[in-house]
Design a protein around this motif. Structure first.
Motif, short mmCIF file in Angstrom:
data_model
loop_
_atom_site.label_atom_id
_atom_site.label_comp_id
_atom_site.label_asym_id
_atom_site.label_seq_id
_atom_site.Cartn_x
_atom_site.Cartn_y
_atom_site.Cartn_z
N LEU A 140 0.83 -1.20 0.00
CA LEU A 140 0.00 0.00 0.00
C LEU A 140 0.87 1.25 0.00
O LEU A 140 0.57 2.24 -0.68
CB LEU A 140 -0.92 0.01 1.22
CG LEU A 140 -1.94 -1.14 1.30
CD1 LEU A 140 -2.78 -1.00 2.56
CD2 LEU A 140 -2.83 -1.19 0.07
N ARG A 142 3.86 1.48 -1.24
CA ARG A 142 4.42 1.60 -2.61
C ARG A 142 3.40 2.23 -3.56
O ARG A 142 3.75 3.06 -4.41
CB ARG A 142 4.84 0.23 -3.12
CG ARG A 142 6.04 -0.38 -2.40
CD ARG A 142 6.65 -1.51 -3.20
NE ARG A 142 7.77 -2.11 -2.50
CZ ARG A 142 7.70 -3.24 -1.80
NH1 ARG A 142 6.56 -3.89 -1.71
NH2 ARG A 142 8.77 -3.71 -1.19
N ASP A 143 2.14 1.85 -3.41
CA ASP A 143 1.12 2.43 -4.27
C ASP A 143 0.90 3.91 -3.96
O ASP A 143 0.71 4.73 -4.87
CB ASP A 143 -0.20 1.67 -4.12
CG ASP A 143 -0.19 0.34 -4.87
OD1 ASP A 143 0.74 0.12 -5.68
OD2 ASP A 143 -1.11 -0.47 -4.67
N ASN A 144 0.93 4.28 -2.68
CA ASN A 144 0.84 5.70 -2.33
C ASN A 144 1.96 6.49 -2.99
O ASN A 144 1.73 7.61 -3.48
CB ASN A 144 0.92 5.89 -0.82
CG ASN A 144 -0.26 5.32 -0.05
OD1 ASN A 144 -0.11 4.85 1.06
ND2 ASN A 144 -1.45 5.36 -0.64
N ARG A 146 3.38 5.78 -5.75
CA ARG A 146 3.07 5.88 -7.19
C ARG A 146 2.18 7.08 -7.46
O ARG A 146 2.31 7.74 -8.49
CB ARG A 146 2.40 4.59 -7.67
CG ARG A 146 3.33 3.41 -7.77
CD ARG A 146 2.62 2.17 -8.25
NE ARG A 146 2.06 2.33 -9.59
CZ ARG A 146 1.47 1.34 -10.26
NH1 ARG A 146 1.35 0.15 -9.72
NH2 ARG A 146 0.99 1.55 -11.48
N GLY A 536 -7.19 1.37 -6.33
CA GLY A 536 -6.40 0.17 -6.56
C GLY A 536 -6.35 -0.77 -5.38
O GLY A 536 -5.80 -1.87 -5.49
N ARG A 564 -3.14 4.60 -9.27
CA ARG A 564 -3.02 3.70 -8.13
C ARG A 564 -2.41 4.41 -6.93
O ARG A 564 -1.44 5.13 -7.05
CB ARG A 564 -2.19 2.48 -8.53
CG ARG A 564 -2.09 1.41 -7.46
CD ARG A 564 -1.40 0.17 -7.99
NE ARG A 564 -2.19 -0.47 -9.03
CZ ARG A 564 -3.18 -1.33 -8.79
NH1 ARG A 564 -3.51 -1.62 -7.55
NH2 ARG A 564 -3.85 -1.87 -9.78
N GLY A 565 -3.00 4.14 -5.77
CA GLY A 565 -2.44 4.66 -4.53
C GLY A 565 -3.04 5.96 -4.06
O GLY A 565 -2.79 6.39 -2.93
#
Length: 640
Positions: A140, A142-144, A146, A536, A564-565
């Motif tokens: 999560l 990592r997606d933030n 992004r 996402g 995403r994120g």
């Protein structure tokens, strides 16, 4: 709380099928049909941490749920546990009058599961996982990151993120303007024209604030601080560190140490007939550089964006901004104290210079200078920002052996006492950083007291913040600690999660662990609408965020790129969604839930809609996303 954020609030993006024409489709691209039974199962769609209290919810008619049973099946449809629904937690709305719990706490084996109802009710939940904290939370984060990468402005953009090209290169030589004047509502510029000061500044780079393309020192400093704090818990994530560097680099440009000037904002979001603004056009960010405009054209300030100051050169700086920016520079000093002590000392001196220029006797009858107009980011408290700065300065001084540590400690304690004695105390969000300040000031004090403040006083206030949420949760069928019908329910929820983790980390007291898990679950799907409010994350999440780049880069086949994120603001007061935004160049996008309509799940005066014009519910932003990121990073440490 971000009441205005922007008149057309390019509302932050929760885009899954960004920009796709999803009118009349559910989030899976299927025809939406109402459920005859009107029974719905709500779970944390990301999953539950092994060892934590785990709770799901079932909502539906009272009689149907009274005799219902549940079973939990794994990915092969094998039953792993079963039982009866738990106690009624309250009434939600006419269609779903009863809400009952499903206790999943005994389910601790790693895997992917669903809840299936039987007996007097039928229903099936989205999938959810059981896993260790780091396994669930780190992706999560990592997606933030992004999302932050997609928000980059200037030349240093990442081309793979929504095919976003370099943008607003004219910011490299941006003109500085005198403070604009607005009507009382903060919606119309009263000045016939903006007045240039004759100065220019390199304001290129940084991040877009939300779905729009404005840039603010206030939100950027808040988000950069949270990245730097998260980095301490997740040190082996290069992309996270790179985004922290990106935010720091831009903030460094916003501080002119030679003239003693802090720049507060790039771009203008509220204008008049003579001054067109960022919020008047729906376009790709790189399109602004291609505009053929001359001085005097209404669109001139879209390409050649104005820069506004937090203070006149050499004059005091509004204390909320001064404190927060100083705290970020001090965090940067701590970050490099071991690897590059000379660079760390430079950051410390910048932090001290901004901190020393803070106006600590502001006019109480005037709003704090957070943005132009101030209603974009209204803020009542500033002592928390000064406490935050003092604490970070003291910790940086300790690591660098600087003899100003004691002075900064005493000053931080002074501002902590001022905050504790004030009537503007809140919880963690872009307008209140007391939770971050308290946690680090307690470390600075190390058992001592200063100016009548000790760690116990700071921990007591952290408990006050959490107890406020616990009290609200105790009266809500879904255990929500935030307010459904006010702005920014989701980031306030993640703020409570982060605060609970900060408190436990500092004290070893885990009394709020179950509360934090329920709040995280509410934001990720265990809520009345059954949607995750992070793009996402989970099976159901926003598909039509009001975000220009996401909307225009999406395709028409439902398979557009996902922002995403990104974290959106979530439910809001129903009356605030009476009018949705629209622009000729906006791709229409409205997504329905897997069954029924979003209005089936509205209640308690609140409403949620997944529509590109609904900035009130699906606008993503920097501060929303980094508050969630910090909550996830702190939760990931539960494995240690």
């Amino acid at each position: 709380m971000n009441v205005l954020r922007s008149p057309f609030l390019l509302v932050t993006t929760t885009a899954v099928t960004i920009g796709a024409v999803l009118v009349g489709l559910n989030v899976h691209g299927e025809a939406a049909t109402p459920s005859a039974a009107h029974v719905a199962v709500r779970v944390d769609q990301v999953g539950y941490v092994r060892g934590e209290t785990k709770q799901a919810y079932v909502m539906g008619p009272t009689k149907a749920l009274a005799g219902a049973r549940f079973k939990v099946v794994d990915a092969r449809d094998k039953v792993v546990t079963a039982g009866r629904l738990g106690a009624v937690t309250g009434h939600w709305n006419a269609k779903y009058p009863s809400v009952r719990t499903v206790d999943l706490s005994g389910l601790d084996a790693p895997g992917t599961y669903r809840i299936v109802l039987s007996g007097t009710a039928a229903g099936r939940s989205p999938a959810f996982r059981i896993a260790d904290a780091s396994e669930l939370m780190t992706p999560l984060v990592r997606d933030n990151v992004r999302f932050l990468q997609a928000q980059r402005d200037g030349a240093d953009v990442l081309p793979g993120v929504l095919r976003h090209g370099p943008s607003h290169l004219a910011d490299e030589d941006a003109a500085v303007y005198a403070d604009p004047h607005y009507d009382e509502a903060g919606e119309e510029l009263l000045d016939e024209h903006l007045t240039p000061t004759g100065d220019t500044v390199d304001a290129a780079g940084g991040w877009f604030d939300a779905g729009d393309f404005l840039k603010f020192a206030g939100t950027t400093s808040y988000s950069t601080a949270e990245l730097l704090l998260a980095e301490r818990d997740l040190p082996a994530m290069p992309a996270l560190s790179a985004e922290a560097d990106h935010g720091l680099s831009w903030l460094d440009k916003m501080w002119d140490g030679d003239s003693g000037t802090l720049y507060a904002q790039v771009g203008i979001g509220a204008g008049n007939d003579a001054v067109r603004t960022d919020h008047d056009v729906w376009r790709l960010p790189e399109a602004d550089d291609r505009r053929d405009v001359s001085p005097g054209d209404p669109d001139y300030t879209i390409k050649h964006r104005p820069v506004f100051r937090a203070n006149a050169p050499g004059e005091p700086i509004t204390p909320s901004l001064a404190g927060r920016v100083a705290a970020v520079f001090a965090l940067a000093a701590r970050r490099t104290a071991d690897s590059d002590p000379d660079r760390a000392q430079e950051w410390l001196e910048k932090a001290a210079a901004v901190y020393d220029r803070a106006d600590t006797d502001p006019d109480p009858d005037k709003p704090l200078v957070t943005a132009f107009p101030s209603g974009f980011y209204p803020e009542d408290s500033w002592q928390d920002d000064m406490e935050f700065a003092g604490a970070e300065l003291a910790l940086a001084a300790r690591e660098l052996g600087d003899d100003r540590e004691g002075d900064w400690t005493d000053e931080a304690a002074h501002w902590a006492r001022a905050y504790l004695d004030s009537d503007v105390k809140g919880t963690l969000n872009v307008a209140d950083v007391s939770a971050l300040a308290h946690a680090d000031l307690a470390t600075v004090l190390d058992g001592a007291r200063s100016n009548g403040v000790g760690a116990g006083d700071l921990y007591k206030d952290l408990r006050r913040q959490l107890e406020d949420g616990v009290d609200r949760a105790g009266h809500d069928p879904f255990g929500a600690g935030a307010v459904y019908d006010d702005f920014d329910a989701v980031p306030h929820t993640f703020g409570l999660v982060a605060t609970a983790r900060l408190y436990a980390k500092a004290t070893g007291d885990t009394r709020y662990a179950a509360f934090a898990g329920r709040q995280r679950g509410w934001a990720l799907g265990a809520n009345p609408w059954g949607t995750s409010f992070m793009i996402g994350a989970g099976e159901v999440y926003p598909h039509c965020p009001e975000h220009q780049l996401a909307n225009l880069r999406g395709s028409h086949d439902g398979k557009g790129a996902i922002l995403r994120g990104a974290v959106v603001n979530g439910p809001n007061a129903a009356e605030k969604l009476a009018d949705l935004n629209g622009f000729p160049t906006m791709k229409k996008c409205t997504a329905a839930p897997p069954s029924g309509a979003w209005t089936d799940f509205d209640g308690k005066g609140s409403r949620y809609v997944d529509d590109v014009g609904a900035w009130q519910t699906v606008e993503p932003s920097l501060d929303f996303t980094t508050t969630a990121l910090l909550a996830f990073a702190l939760t990931a440490q539960d494995d240690e």
